[in-house]
Design a protein around this motif. Structure first.
Motif, PDB file in Angstrom:
ATOM      1  N   TYR A   1       0.910  -1.151  -0.066  1.00  0.00           N
ATOM      2  CA  TYR A   1       0.022   0.128  -0.023  1.00  0.00           C
ATOM      3  C   TYR A   1       0.766   1.373   0.204  1.00  0.00           C
ATOM      4  CZ  TYR A   1      -2.314   3.846   2.381  1.00  0.00           C
ATOM      5  OH  TYR A   1      -2.707   5.193   2.638  1.00  0.00           O
ATOM      6  N   SER A   2       0.681   2.147  -0.943  1.00  0.00           N
ATOM      7  CA  SER A   2       1.259   3.349  -0.865  1.00  0.00           C
ATOM      8  C   SER A   2       0.474   4.368  -1.701  1.00  0.00           C
ATOM      9  CB  SER A   2       2.619   3.482  -1.582  1.00  0.00           C
ATOM     10  OG  SER A   2       3.092   4.638  -1.539  1.00  0.00           O
ATOM     11  N   THR A   3       0.405   5.434  -1.628  1.00  0.00           N
ATOM     12  CA  THR A   3      -0.692   6.591  -2.498  1.00  0.00           C
ATOM     13  C   THR A   3       0.301   7.229  -3.435  1.00  0.00           C
ATOM     14  OG1 THR A   3       0.005   8.373  -0.919  1.00  0.00           O
ATOM     15  CG2 THR A   3      -1.931   7.194  -0.506  1.00  0.00           C
ATOM     16  N   GLN A   4       1.549   6.817  -3.499  1.00  0.00           N
ATOM     17  CA  GLN A   4       2.817   7.075  -4.523  1.00  0.00           C
ATOM     18  C   GLN A   4       3.292   6.210  -5.342  1.00  0.00           C
ATOM     19  OE1 GLN A   4       5.281  10.560  -3.499  1.00  0.00           O
ATOM     20  NE2 GLN A   4       3.993  10.946  -1.808  1.00  0.00           N
ATOM     21  N   TRP A   5       2.713   6.043  -6.687  1.00  0.00           N
ATOM     22  CA  TRP A   5       3.172   4.825  -7.380  1.00  0.00           C
ATOM     23  C   TRP A   5       4.384   5.361  -8.377  1.00  0.00           C
ATOM     24  CZ3 TRP A   5      -1.596   1.824  -8.728  1.00  0.00           C
ATOM     25  CH2 TRP A   5      -2.399   1.289  -7.537  1.00  0.00           C
ATOM     26  N   GLY A   6       5.240   4.350  -8.801  1.00  0.00           N
ATOM     27  CA  GLY A   6       6.172   4.435  -9.990  1.00  0.00           C
ATOM     28  C   GLY A   6       6.684   3.448 -10.239  1.00  0.00           C
ATOM     29  N   ASP A   7       8.152   3.194 -10.459  1.00  0.00           N
ATOM     30  CA  ASP A   7       8.795   1.965 -10.977  1.00  0.00           C
ATOM     31  C   ASP A   7       8.420   0.796 -10.244  1.00  0.00           C
ATOM     32  OD1 ASP A   7       9.784   3.547 -13.107  1.00  0.00           O
ATOM     33  OD2 ASP A   7      11.616   4.042 -12.029  1.00  0.00           O
ATOM     34  N   ILE A   8       8.733   0.699  -8.755  1.00  0.00           N
ATOM     35  CA  ILE A   8       8.628  -0.367  -7.872  1.00  0.00           C
ATOM     36  C   ILE A   8       7.082  -0.630  -7.933  1.00  0.00           C
ATOM     37  CG2 ILE A   8       8.717  -0.963  -5.504  1.00  0.00           C
ATOM     38  CD1 ILE A   8      11.362  -0.536  -6.933  1.00  0.00           C
ATOM     39  N   ALA A   9       5.811   0.143  -8.019  1.00  0.00           N
ATOM     40  CA  ALA A   9       4.612  -0.371  -8.059  1.00  0.00           C
ATOM     41  C   ALA A   9       4.647  -1.150  -9.498  1.00  0.00           C
ATOM     42  CB  ALA A   9       3.904   0.723  -8.014  1.00  0.00           C
ATOM     43  N   ARG A  10       5.027  -0.547 -10.353  1.00  0.00           N
ATOM     44  CA  ARG A  10       5.132  -1.176 -11.846  1.00  0.00           C
ATOM     45  C   ARG A  10       5.574  -2.562 -11.624  1.00  0.00           C
ATOM     46  NH1 ARG A  10       6.702   2.630 -14.031  1.00  0.00           N
ATOM     47  NH2 ARG A  10       4.623   3.923 -14.548  1.00  0.00           N
ATOM     48  N   VAL A  11       6.793  -2.784 -11.132  1.00  0.00           N
ATOM     49  CA  VAL A  11       7.458  -4.026 -11.343  1.00  0.00           C
ATOM     50  C   VAL A  11       6.626  -5.067 -10.241  1.00  0.00           C
ATOM     51  CG1 VAL A  11       9.376  -5.143 -10.134  1.00  0.00           C
ATOM     52  CG2 VAL A  11       9.722  -3.166 -11.488  1.00  0.00           C
ATOM     53  N   LEU A  12       6.113  -4.702  -9.049  1.00  0.00           N
ATOM     54  CA  LEU A  12       5.439  -5.696  -8.097  1.00  0.00           C
ATOM     55  C   LEU A  12       4.457  -5.957  -8.759  1.00  0.00           C
ATOM     56  CD1 LEU A  12       6.031  -4.106  -4.840  1.00  0.00           C
ATOM     57  CD2 LEU A  12       7.175  -6.135  -5.600  1.00  0.00           C
ATOM     58  N   GLY A  13       3.648  -4.986  -9.573  1.00  0.00           N
ATOM     59  CA  GLY A  13       2.076  -5.418 -10.376  1.00  0.00           C
ATOM     60  C   GLY A  13       2.263  -6.334 -11.298  1.00  0.00           C
ATOM     61  N   GLU A  14       3.412  -5.972 -12.044  1.00  0.00           N
ATOM     62  CA  GLU A  14       3.639  -6.947 -13.361  1.00  0.00           C
ATOM     63  C   GLU A  14       4.102  -8.411 -12.704  1.00  0.00           C
ATOM     64  OE1 GLU A  14       7.037  -5.174 -15.451  1.00  0.00           O
ATOM     65  OE2 GLU A  14       5.563  -3.875 -16.413  1.00  0.00           O
ATOM     66  N   GLU A  15       4.518  -8.664 -11.417  1.00  0.00           N
ATOM     67  CA  GLU A  15       4.795  -9.850 -10.863  1.00  0.00           C
ATOM     68  C   GLU A  15       3.415 -10.445 -10.131  1.00  0.00           C
ATOM     69  OE1 GLU A  15       8.046  -9.519  -8.183  1.00  0.00           O
ATOM     70  OE2 GLU A  15       9.406  -8.805  -9.785  1.00  0.00           O
ATOM     71  N   GLY A  16       2.261  -9.972 -10.237  1.00  0.00           N
ATOM     72  CA  GLY A  16       1.081 -10.264  -9.470  1.00  0.00           C
ATOM     73  C   GLY A  16       0.812 -10.145  -8.202  1.00  0.00           C
TER      74      GLY A  16
END
Length: 415
Positions: free
Chosen positions: A47-62
C-alpha cells in the motif's frame, strides 16, 4: 489466520511505504520482502499513495498494489509498516490487525514510528534508529527489535583481489548531483589519478542491477545499504554522502559501521576534496578484503528474512485489544499534530494546479508525478531565490546582468 496447505505458518501481510516509486532504500526493501514472503507461502500486498517504478514491477509480478488500505483483496493478518502516515492509515483501517512499525531513518519526518493502539512491535534497522525510537519517540525499549540489513550473496558476488593502488572509483548515491558531492569526489579522484564514474538518480543514471557493475571498481563512495553491497562485493569503500565524509571501511571498524548502517552518524568529517584525498591515501587492500569476509559471514539476507518471519509468527499469536476510547485519543492526537502540514500541502498543490492549468491527475501514478512536480518547483524556487539574492548583492542595486531574467524565471516556476 490464512494457512497455506502443507505449511505450518502462512499469513496475509500488508506492507506499507510512503512511495513505491524509484528504486531507493525502503522501496527496494518492500520489493524484496514482498517477493521473499510470497515465495515462503504468504499472501502479500503493498500500500502506498505514490506509485512509480517499484509499483509497476510488483504489479507485473502479480502482487496486489493499492492506494487505499481497504482495497486489499483479503483481510490482512499482519501489517508491516514503513513510515508513520501510511502505517497509521492502514492501522486505522484494520484496527484488529497487529502492526509492526519499522524505522529505517534517523532524521526524516516520515520515518517517525506509528504509535497506533494495534502496534505490537517496533523494529529498527540500526542502532541510531533504535535510539530514535526509544529516546526521541518514547517507544518502550523492550518493544524494539534490531534487525540489520542483509545482502543477497547470489546477486552480489565477490570480485577479484584488490590492486596495490586503486585505479577505478564509483560514486554510488541517489543524492549526488552536479552541484553537491559529485564535484568533490571527482576532483579528489582526478588528483589521485583515479577513473571515476557515478550512478544514482541525482546524476540521471539509475542502475537497476548494481551487482553487475560493482566488481569493475576498486573503490566505492557510498552510504547505507549501497556501502554494504560494495563491501560484500569486495570493493574498498569510503562512507560518504551529502551530509559529510565518513571513514574507509576496514576490518577493524566494519562491525561498528554495520550497526550504524554506514549512515549519517559516522559521517563526521567535512566533505571536501582534500579530505577525500586523505581517505584515499589510507588505502589498505588487505584490510578491505578482511572486511569483505566479515560481511559475507554475517550479512546474509536469508538471516534477515528469517528474523522478520519469526516476528510475524509472534505477532500472529498475540490478540489485539484496544478500547474505542484508545483509538479516539490516538486519532485525535495524530491528525491534530499533522493538520497544519496537510493544509499547507493542499494549498501548494492547488496553487500548482491553478497556475499550470493542467488536467487533474487520475490514479496513483499521475498523482505521484504531480507530487514530484510540486516538490521540484519549490526546490527550484529556493535555488532561484538564493541566486537572485547573490546577484543583487554583487550589483549593490539589484540590477546585475541576468537579474531580470532570473526574476522572470522564478515567477514562472509554477506555470
Amino acid at each position: 489466520m490464512a494457512l497455506a496447505e502443507g505449511r505450518a505458518f502462512a499469513v496475509n501481510i500488508l506492507f506499507t511505504n510512503n512511495t513505491l516509486g524509484r528504486a531507493a532504500g525502503t522501496e527496494l526493501a518492500i520489493r524484496d520482502l514482498c517477493r521473499e514472503m510470497r515465495r515462503r507461502g504468504h499472501e502479500v500486498a503493498a500500500y502506498s499513495t505514490q506509485w512509480g517504478d517499484i509499483a509497476r514491477v510488483l504489479g507485473e509480478e502479480g502482487i496486489p498494489i493499492v492506494d487505499d488500505p481497504g482495497q486489499v483483496p483479503w483481510k490482512p493478518d499482519i501489517i508491516h509498516g514503513h513510515h508513520e502516515w501510511e502505517t497509521t492509515l492502514a492501522a486505522l483501517r484494520w484496527p484488529e490487525c497487529p502492526v509492526l512499525s519499522f524505522c529505517r531513518g534517523i532524521e526524516s519526518w516520515h520515518e517517525a514510528p506509528c504509535l497506533a493502539p494495534n502496534v505490537v512491535q517496533w523494529v529498527a534497522i540500526d542502532e541510531p534508529c533504535r535510539e530514535r525510537l526509544i529516546q526521541r519517540e518514547g517507544v518502550p525499549a523492550d518493544r524494539v527489535r534490531l534487525i540489520l540489513n542483509g545482502i543477497d550473496f547470489e546477486r552480489f558476488r565477490p570480485r577479484g583481489p584488490l590492486p596495490a593502488r586503486p585505479g577505478t572509483a564509483l560514486l554510488f548515491s541517489n543524492y549526488a548531483t552536479s552541484e553537491r558531492l559529485l564535484p568533490e569526489v571527482v576532483t579528489a579522484c582526478q588528483a589521485e589519478n583515479l577513473q571515476c564514474e557515478a550512478i544514482g538518480s541525482g546524476v540521471h543514471r539509475v542502475v537497476e542491477r548494481p551487482e553487475e557493475m560493482l566488481g569493475r571498481f576498486d573503490l566505492v563512495f557510498a552510504k547505507g545499504k549501497a556501502a554494504l553491497e560494495a563491501v560484500v562485493s569486495g570493493c574498498a569503500v569510503i562512507v560518504c554522502d551529502i551530509k559529510g565524509l565518513g571513514p574507509l571501511v576496514t576490518a577493524e571498524n566494519f562491525m561498528e559501521l554495520r550497526r550504524e548502517s554506514f549512515g549519517f552518524p559516522c559521517m563526521t568529517s567535512p566533505l571536501t576534496s582534500e579530505a577525500i584525498r586523505a581517505r584515499i591515501a589510507e588505502w589498505d587492500p588487505e584490510s578491505s578484503m578482511i572486511a569483505q569476509s566479515l560481511a559475507r559471514e554475517t550479512c546474509g539476507i536469508g538471516a534477515m528474512f528469517d528474523a522478520m518471519e519469526a516476528i510475524y509468527r509472534e505477532m500472529a499469536a498475540v490478540p489485539v485489544r484496544a478500547e474505542l476510547s484508545d483509538w479516539a485519543r490516538f486519532a485525535s492526537t495524530f491528525f491534530a499534530s499533522l493538520g497544519s502540514n496537510a493544509k499547507l500541502g493542499r494549498e501548494l498543490r492547488d496553487l500548482h494546479r491553478q497556475s499550470s492549468q493542467a488536467d487533474l491527475p487520475t490514479g496513483a501514478f499521475e498523482l505521484s508525478k504531480e507530487h514530484s512536480r510540486v516538490r521540484d518547483a519549490f526546490r527550484k524556487g529556493q535555488s532561484a531565490r538564493a541566486e537572485l539574492k547573490t546577484l543583487q548583492k554583487r550589483s549593490g542595486r539589484g540590477t546585475a546582468p541576468g537579474t531580470a531574467k532570473l526574476r522572470r524565471g522564478f515567477m514562472g516556476l509554477f506555470s
